[in-house]
Structure formats: C-alpha cells, structure tokens
Design a protein around this motif. Structure first.
Motif, PDB file in Angstrom:
ATOM      1  N   ASP A 543      37.505 -19.854   5.684  1.00  0.00           N
ATOM      2  CA  ASP A 543      36.456 -20.423   4.839  1.00  0.00           C
ATOM      3  C   ASP A 543      35.460 -19.347   4.399  1.00  0.00           C
ATOM      4  OD1 ASP A 543      37.625 -22.885   5.234  1.00  0.00           O
ATOM      5  OD2 ASP A 543      36.128 -23.591   6.672  1.00  0.00           O
ATOM      6  N   MET A 544      35.096 -18.460   5.296  1.00  0.00           N
ATOM      7  CA  MET A 544      34.128 -17.407   4.973  1.00  0.00           C
ATOM      8  C   MET A 544      34.700 -16.439   3.952  1.00  0.00           C
ATOM      9  SD  MET A 544      32.935 -17.040   8.931  1.00  0.00           S
ATOM     10  CE  MET A 544      31.837 -15.638   8.827  1.00  0.00           C
ATOM     11  N   TRP A 545      35.976 -16.115   4.077  1.00  0.00           N
ATOM     12  CA  TRP A 545      36.603 -15.240   3.084  1.00  0.00           C
ATOM     13  C   TRP A 545      36.586 -15.899   1.708  1.00  0.00           C
ATOM     14  CZ3 TRP A 545      41.434 -14.195   6.626  1.00  0.00           C
ATOM     15  CH2 TRP A 545      41.034 -13.382   7.698  1.00  0.00           C
ATOM     16  N   GLN A 546      36.837 -17.193   1.665  1.00  0.00           N
ATOM     17  CA  GLN A 546      36.814 -17.898   0.389  1.00  0.00           C
ATOM     18  C   GLN A 546      35.413 -17.873  -0.228  1.00  0.00           C
ATOM     19  OE1 GLN A 546      39.723 -19.568  -1.160  1.00  0.00           O
ATOM     20  NE2 GLN A 546      40.473 -17.991   0.222  1.00  0.00           N
ATOM     21  N   LEU A 547      34.392 -18.005   0.600  1.00  0.00           N
ATOM     22  CA  LEU A 547      33.022 -17.938   0.097  1.00  0.00           C
ATOM     23  C   LEU A 547      32.694 -16.544  -0.437  1.00  0.00           C
ATOM     24  CD1 LEU A 547      31.217 -19.996   2.889  1.00  0.00           C
ATOM     25  CD2 LEU A 547      31.534 -20.685   0.498  1.00  0.00           C
ATOM     26  N   ILE A 548      33.204 -15.516   0.240  1.00  0.00           N
ATOM     27  CA  ILE A 548      32.996 -14.146  -0.248  1.00  0.00           C
ATOM     28  C   ILE A 548      33.630 -13.977  -1.616  1.00  0.00           C
ATOM     29  CG2 ILE A 548      33.557 -11.717   0.156  1.00  0.00           C
ATOM     30  CD1 ILE A 548      33.435 -12.372   3.188  1.00  0.00           C
ATOM     31  N   HIS A 549      34.841 -14.482  -1.784  1.00  0.00           N
ATOM     32  CA  HIS A 549      35.514 -14.364  -3.076  1.00  0.00           C
ATOM     33  C   HIS A 549      34.791 -15.189  -4.147  1.00  0.00           C
ATOM     34  CE1 HIS A 549      38.624 -12.151  -1.137  1.00  0.00           C
ATOM     35  NE2 HIS A 549      39.128 -13.175  -0.488  1.00  0.00           N
ATOM     36  N   ALA A 550      34.250 -16.342  -3.753  1.00  0.00           N
ATOM     37  CA  ALA A 550      33.583 -17.207  -4.727  1.00  0.00           C
ATOM     38  C   ALA A 550      32.278 -16.607  -5.221  1.00  0.00           C
ATOM     39  CB  ALA A 550      33.349 -18.589  -4.118  1.00  0.00           C
ATOM     40  N   TYR A 551      31.476 -16.063  -4.314  1.00  0.00           N
ATOM     41  CA  TYR A 551      30.153 -15.556  -4.685  1.00  0.00           C
ATOM     42  C   TYR A 551      30.139 -14.057  -4.960  1.00  0.00           C
ATOM     43  CZ  TYR A 551      28.232 -20.124  -3.565  1.00  0.00           C
ATOM     44  OH  TYR A 551      27.942 -21.473  -3.565  1.00  0.00           O
ATOM     45  N   THR A 552      31.147 -13.353  -4.497  1.00  0.00           N
ATOM     46  CA  THR A 552      31.383 -11.936  -4.793  1.00  0.00           C
ATOM     47  C   THR A 552      30.175 -11.032  -4.547  1.00  0.00           C
ATOM     48  OG1 THR A 552      32.761 -12.804  -6.590  1.00  0.00           O
ATOM     49  CG2 THR A 552      32.627 -10.425  -6.392  1.00  0.00           C
ATOM     50  N   PRO A 553      29.643 -11.012  -3.314  1.00  0.00           N
ATOM     51  CA  PRO A 553      28.666  -9.968  -2.990  1.00  0.00           C
ATOM     52  C   PRO A 553      29.348  -8.621  -2.803  1.00  0.00           C
ATOM     53  CG  PRO A 553      29.139 -11.283  -1.055  1.00  0.00           C
ATOM     54  CD  PRO A 553      29.880 -11.923  -2.187  1.00  0.00           C
ATOM     55  N   TRP A 554      30.648  -8.661  -2.552  1.00  0.00           N
ATOM     56  CA  TRP A 554      31.469  -7.459  -2.371  1.00  0.00           C
ATOM     57  C   TRP A 554      32.631  -7.468  -3.353  1.00  0.00           C
ATOM     58  CZ3 TRP A 554      33.007  -6.529   3.465  1.00  0.00           C
ATOM     59  CH2 TRP A 554      31.867  -6.223   4.216  1.00  0.00           C
ATOM     60  N   VAL A 555      33.057  -6.265  -3.727  1.00  0.00           N
ATOM     61  CA  VAL A 555      34.393  -6.072  -4.267  1.00  0.00           C
ATOM     62  C   VAL A 555      35.202  -5.418  -3.148  1.00  0.00           C
ATOM     63  CG1 VAL A 555      35.821  -5.001  -6.033  1.00  0.00           C
ATOM     64  CG2 VAL A 555      33.496  -5.759  -6.597  1.00  0.00           C
ATOM     65  N   LEU A 556      36.196  -6.131  -2.639  1.00  0.00           N
ATOM     66  CA  LEU A 556      37.019  -5.583  -1.568  1.00  0.00           C
ATOM     67  C   LEU A 556      37.959  -4.531  -2.140  1.00  0.00           C
ATOM     68  CD1 LEU A 556      37.697  -8.947   0.226  1.00  0.00           C
ATOM     69  CD2 LEU A 556      36.682  -6.937   1.308  1.00  0.00           C
ATOM     70  N   LEU A 557      38.010  -3.368  -1.499  1.00  0.00           N
ATOM     71  CA  LEU A 557      38.769  -2.245  -2.036  1.00  0.00           C
ATOM     72  C   LEU A 557      40.010  -1.944  -1.197  1.00  0.00           C
ATOM     73  CD1 LEU A 557      35.707   0.027  -2.952  1.00  0.00           C
ATOM     74  CD2 LEU A 557      36.877  -1.682  -4.370  1.00  0.00           C
ATOM     75  N   THR A 558      39.871  -1.152  -0.145  1.00  0.00           N
ATOM     76  CA  THR A 558      41.059  -0.690   0.583  1.00  0.00           C
ATOM     77  C   THR A 558      40.799  -0.567   2.080  1.00  0.00           C
ATOM     78  OG1 THR A 558      40.448   1.636   0.255  1.00  0.00           O
ATOM     79  CG2 THR A 558      41.923   0.641  -1.390  1.00  0.00           C
ATOM     80  N   HIS A 559      41.888  -0.487   2.830  1.00  0.00           N
ATOM     81  CA  HIS A 559      41.889  -0.086   4.236  1.00  0.00           C
ATOM     82  C   HIS A 559      42.640   1.242   4.306  1.00  0.00           C
ATOM     83  CE1 HIS A 559      40.572  -4.111   5.059  1.00  0.00           C
ATOM     84  NE2 HIS A 559      41.713  -4.652   4.720  1.00  0.00           N
ATOM     85  N   PRO A 560      41.987   2.319   4.669  1.00  0.00           N
ATOM     86  CA  PRO A 560      42.648   3.627   4.633  1.00  0.00           C
ATOM     87  C   PRO A 560      43.668   3.822   5.744  1.00  0.00           C
ATOM     88  CG  PRO A 560      40.430   3.834   5.496  1.00  0.00           C
ATOM     89  CD  PRO A 560      40.573   2.415   5.049  1.00  0.00           C
ATOM     90  N   ILE A 561      44.668   4.612   5.434  1.00  0.00           N
ATOM     91  CA  ILE A 561      45.591   5.143   6.433  1.00  0.00           C
ATOM     92  C   ILE A 561      45.297   6.635   6.504  1.00  0.00           C
ATOM     93  CG2 ILE A 561      48.001   5.552   7.057  1.00  0.00           C
ATOM     94  CD1 ILE A 561      48.687   3.056   5.375  1.00  0.00           C
TER      95      ILE A 561
END
Length: 598
Positions: A543-561
């Motif tokens: 649910d929290m991830w969905q709220l992040i996507h809905a309100y977009t305080p972040w643009v999720l980018l990458t997880h580095p290797i």
C-alpha cells in the motif's frame, strides 16, 4: 599531595596493564591507503549522517553491538556489551552488561585522568539524539519508542530520567520500549548510537565544535585532520583487547573464500594496522587513476563512466588480472532516487496539477538509458524503495510508473501546463515554469544532468542545474531550500524500515528530504514499523509503495551492483552489506618490488 600523585600514578599504571598498547600493529607500522568519495561534515555520532563521516565514526566510536564480520545471513554480536542483551517482557525490555575496562581516548576534558565507559555514558549518548539543539537526523531510531521519552521531547534536559533508559549500576544498562520493535538491536550497532563522554560534549559545547573533537573508544583515533582533504587514523593504544575468533560451526557454514579469511584472522588482535591514511577524492577519474597507480588499497564501486578502464566484456581486463588485482561484484543495499520537495511552491503540494507535474517528471525518466549509459549495466531498475536482500523486498513487485514520455505530455496538457512559443511549458496560472535541480560538480554529475535535461526537455519542461558539494546540498535540503536532487540511501540495517522511514512525515527536515507528509502513508508506516517481516507488513508495504507512485515525492531510479577492486597486497578484505568499513580486520602483505604498495 603525595597521596594524590600516588593514586593517580597507580590509576595510570592499572590502565596500562588493562589496556594493551596495540604494539602488534605499531611494531610493523603498516599503513592502509584509502579514499572517501565525499567530504566529511563532522564526527558527532548524533549529528552526522553523510557517508564520509559515518565511515570515520565507525572506527572511532563504539556502539553496544556490531555485526559478525563474515556471517551471512547477517548476525549481531556484542561489542562494548558482553554479548547480546537479556530480553524480557516479550521483547520490550533489553538488559545489557557493559564490558569493564573500556576507556575513552585521552582528552583535556578528563583532566589527565583515565576515563572508563559506564552504562550511564550510554544513557547520556542515546539521550543526545533528543537534544533539540542538535536536530539529530537519527532521532527516529528512538522517538516514541522509549518508555517515558515524552518528557525529553516536552522539556528537554540531560538530567531528566526516563524509565526507558536507565543505568541500573555501573555496568548494567536497561532499555525499555513502549512496544516490540523487531529492528531495535540493529539500531544499537550503528555509529549514531556510539558512546560519547558528557565531559567532552560539554567542553566543546559551541555549535559544531563537538564534531571537531572526536573522543571515542574505538579501534582507531584521529591523528591528523585536514578538512575535506586528508584524515589520518592511528591505532588506538588504549583499545580493549579484541581477539578475532570463529567457532567450528560458524567456520563450516562459510564459503571457502571466507573460510580462508577467517583462518587468516583467527586468534589475532584487532586492529591489524598502525595507521590509515584517508584522502577525500571527489573526482571519479582521480579515484580510478589513484587505484591503478597503487595509491589506494581498494576501490569500492568502480565509477560507471570509467568501467572501460578496467573491464572488458564484463570481466577484469587480463593485464590487471595478471598484476593480481581482484574484481568482485557486490549487490549493494542501496537505492538511488530523485526526490522532489513537497513544500516547494512550484513542484510541491498535493493538488492534482502538482501530482500531474511530478508524475510527468517520473514518466520522463528512462531507466534503460540510465543503466546502459551511466551505470554501464551495473544496476537494476528500482521498482520500490527497497533494494534486493533487505527484509521486505518483493522481487515480483513492479512499479506502475515506467518510461512513457507520451503519457507525460498528455498529463501535463490535461492539467494546464501548456506549451509556450518557446517550446517550454508554463504553470497552469500562466506563470513561467523552470525546474531547479541541484547537482554535484563531477563528471558523472554532468552526465546525469544531461540525461535529465534531455528527458525533461522532451516533455516540454525547462530545467536549470545548481551545482554544489553534496554536503552543502544536504544541509540546504534539511532546511527545505532544495527543489529537486538525485541522491542515494545506503542501508543502515538490513530491513525495509530503514528505507520506508525516508518518507515518514515525522522525519521531514531530517532523513525525509522530500518533506512528504501524507496521513495515509504515515498511518501505515506507524503500524508497519512495529512488525517483523510478516505477511501483514508486506501488505502495508505494498500500500505504501502505491501511495509513493500516486503522489510521486520520489522518482525511483536504480539499485547499484558494485564492481569492487582490491590490490594484491591487501589481506582479509570482505565487503560488508551494512557496515561502512572493515578497516579493523584489514592487513597488508609486505611490500614487494614493483607492487606499487607503500
């Protein structure tokens, strides 16, 4: 007078007997040569949160617990505490026994007397996180969790006793929680909860001064410090006797390479080197060239823009392998994201037009291009704030927001961000619209700027870049003076809560740089943070991830290797998933002709 001198001499003699002077390291004079990628801000455990300062503080200050160096899955063990705590009251009460004979390094604040660590020192050190004058970014670790801490928040005083934090006797510390916190012991292995002496903090009480006078109990002390340039650590001559040991069962569970490290360390007293010379090297090319010339003993995370210097077809170049240089790929517990200030008058807010603007920015981000061109394939696209291998990560989850510039343009059109004659969009009220993104003055920073400029221009958004050192950007971010910034978060402990708290409303102005404060998110977070990795918590996270996507305080980018390199003369190196450094365990082989070692 004679009696006083005699007593003092006896105390110093006892200190000498109890605390070995690390002569094993001093005898060979071995020195590690390392670098940090950004400048340090100050060495105050309650205040500093930048990676450079955390690297240094981890070796100067002592929390109650540490991680077992080689154990995977991760395992906590006693540090200044005599093993793990006794747990009572169904996980709400912890009782720690502090090891006797642990001393702070000398400082004029102690007036020439040896100063032993007591349970009360941990009471004081943890209380410092509540000090409103410090504005500690780590308060979230304890806030509303310790029994009675409301007294510290309403009328703060270091002399206000609370039931949740008590020294029962000289060496017994009791911590009582309002509710079960599955991650609480992880907090007590972080630099932020390292022990400090009240006398030192009060002697250097001017703003920022305590961070300039680091006095701890760890394996190293600061010998030389040239701000943002060079830091020299020296083996702490009063460091308690610490012998590395791996029992037979634990040894059998290790992979062969780690078994070899464990055998090399077995029975040896830590730390193994006398000095560590640390340089601040912000330019990627300077780090790489310095490593290849033998100036640095290891290099963690080969810069994406420079992988062609050391890798060919995904493997270490033959000429480097022939020199004995080693390559290891390491999945970092890290998430890159671009946050947007929810209080900003242009981009912030919760109205539909502002949501549309932030969502359009997210839809303009091309993760494939980022990973291919900037990360050189050494990254995974971030679907949620959680990187792989932290508790709560869901490998099947997929973000509903992906690269779609056509949809971004349609959203902006629908919510009134019209194109002007110059090809750029205006705000719905007709005012000009220019985004301001802070950036770091490095080669990769400039490449990242160009990627963002191209993507945003493609949907009609004008963007300007304001370049500054990351430490300065973070300071401005906490004051709400930065509109947008691409940054990263490295796990302080291996649980999803460490990432989900970054958007909790109560952490605005601290780790919550986006200043996101949504009641629906806060409510779910407050329930989730009390749960272990259970189906209920996973449901809340969804649910929290969905709220992040809905309100977009972040643009999720990458997880580095991370592609990590180490020199052939470096011994016992194994990167830890959570701890910032492994310096106490490292050793150097004797220098050989042409090796490049110092």
């Amino acid at each position: 007078m004679f009696l006083r001198k005699t007593a003092r001499a006896a105390a110093l003699a006892l200190l000498t007997l109890l605390l070995p002077a690390a002569s094993h390291a001093a005898a060979d004079g071995k020195t590690l040569h390392l670098f940090l990628s950004t400048s340090e801000t100050g060495l105050d455990p309650a205040v500093a949160s930048d990676v450079a300062s955390l690297n240094l503080m981890e070796n100067v200050f002592d929390p109650l617990l540490r991680y077992d160096y080689l154990a995977r899955p991760l395992k906590l063990q006693g540090n200044t505490a005599q093993g793990l705590p006794q747990v009572q009251d169904e996980g709400r009460t912890y009782i720690f026994k502090i090891r006797p004979g642990i001393f702070f390094t000398p400082d004029p604040a102690f007036k020439g007397q040896p100063r032993e660590v007591t349970a009360q020192d941990y009471v004081y050190s943890l209380t410092r996180l509540y000090d409103p004058s410090l504005k500690s970014p780590w308060l979230f670790l304890l806030e509303d969790k310790l029994v009675g801490d409301a007294a510290l928040k309403s009328h703060f005083s270091y002399d206000t006793p609370i039931a949740g934090l008590q020294a029962l006797d000289k060496y017994t510390l009791r911590i009582r929680l309002n509710g079960v916190d599955p991650n609480f012991l992880f907090y007590l292995a972080m630099p932020a909860t390292g022990v400090v002496a009240r006398e030192v903090a009060e002697a250097y009480r001017a703003p920022g001064e305590f961070g300039n006078h680091p006095v701890g109990t760890g394996p190293f002390l600061i010998k030389e410090w040239k701000r943002s340039d060079k830091i020299v650590l020296q083996a702490n001559p009063t460091f308690r006797k610490t012998i590395f040991h791996t029992d037979a069962a634990a040894m059998a569970a290790l992979p062969p390479a780690d078994q070899a490290i464990a055998r090399s360390l077995e029975g040896r007293q830590l730390p193994l080197v006398e000095r560590i010379e640390v340089r601040i090297v912000e330019e990627y090319q300077s780090r790489m060239l310095g490593f290849l010339k033998g100036e640095f003993d290891y290099l963690e995370q080969v810069p994406e823009s420079l992988t062609d210097m050391v890798l060919a077809n995904g493997a270490l170049k033959p000429e480097l392998a022939a020199k004995g240089i080693l390559l290891e790929r390491f999945p970092v517990l890290q998430t890159y994201y671009m946050w947007m200030n929810m209080d900003d008058p242009v981009i912030g807010g919760y109205s539909k037009d502002r949501l549309a603007l932030r969502r359009a920015i997210a839809l303009s981000y091309n993760s494939r291009e980022d990973i291919a061109l900037l990360k050189k394939g050494l990254a995974l696209p971030a679907q949620s704030p959680l990187p792989p291998n932290v508790l709560g990560y869901d490998k099947t989850y997929r973000s509903p927001v992906s690269y779609d510039p056509a949809l971004a343009r349609a959203l902006l059109d629908r919510y009134g961000y019209r194109l002007g004659p110059d090809g750029y969009r205006h705000q719905p009220d007709g005012k000009s619209l220019t985004l301001t993104m802070h950036t770091e003055p490095s080669m990769v920073g400039r490449l990242r700027d160009e990627l963002w400029r191209r993507n945003l221009n493609a949907i009609g958004l004008r963007v300007e870049f304001k370049s500054d050192k990351k430490t300065e950007i973070i300071k401005a971010s906490r004051l709400g003076k930065v509109q947008m910034f691409e940054t990263n978060w490295v796990a302080d402990f291996p649980d999803g809560d460490n990432f989900m708290q970054l958007l909790y409303g109560a952490n605005s102005g601290r780790a919550n740089y986006a200043r996101f404060n949504l009641p629906d998110y806060n409510k779910r977070y407050e329930e989730a943070r009390l749960l272990s990795d259970t189906p209920r918590r996973r449901s809340l996270y969804f649910d929290m991830w969905q709220l992040i996507h809905a309100y977009t305080p972040w643009v999720l980018l990458t997880h580095p290797i991370s592609a990590d390199l180490q020199q052939p003369w470096l011994k016992n190196y194994r990167r830890h998933p959570v701890e910032f450094t492994t310096w106490r365990y490292l050793d150097r082989a004797a220098a050989t002709s042409g090796s490049g070692s110092k």
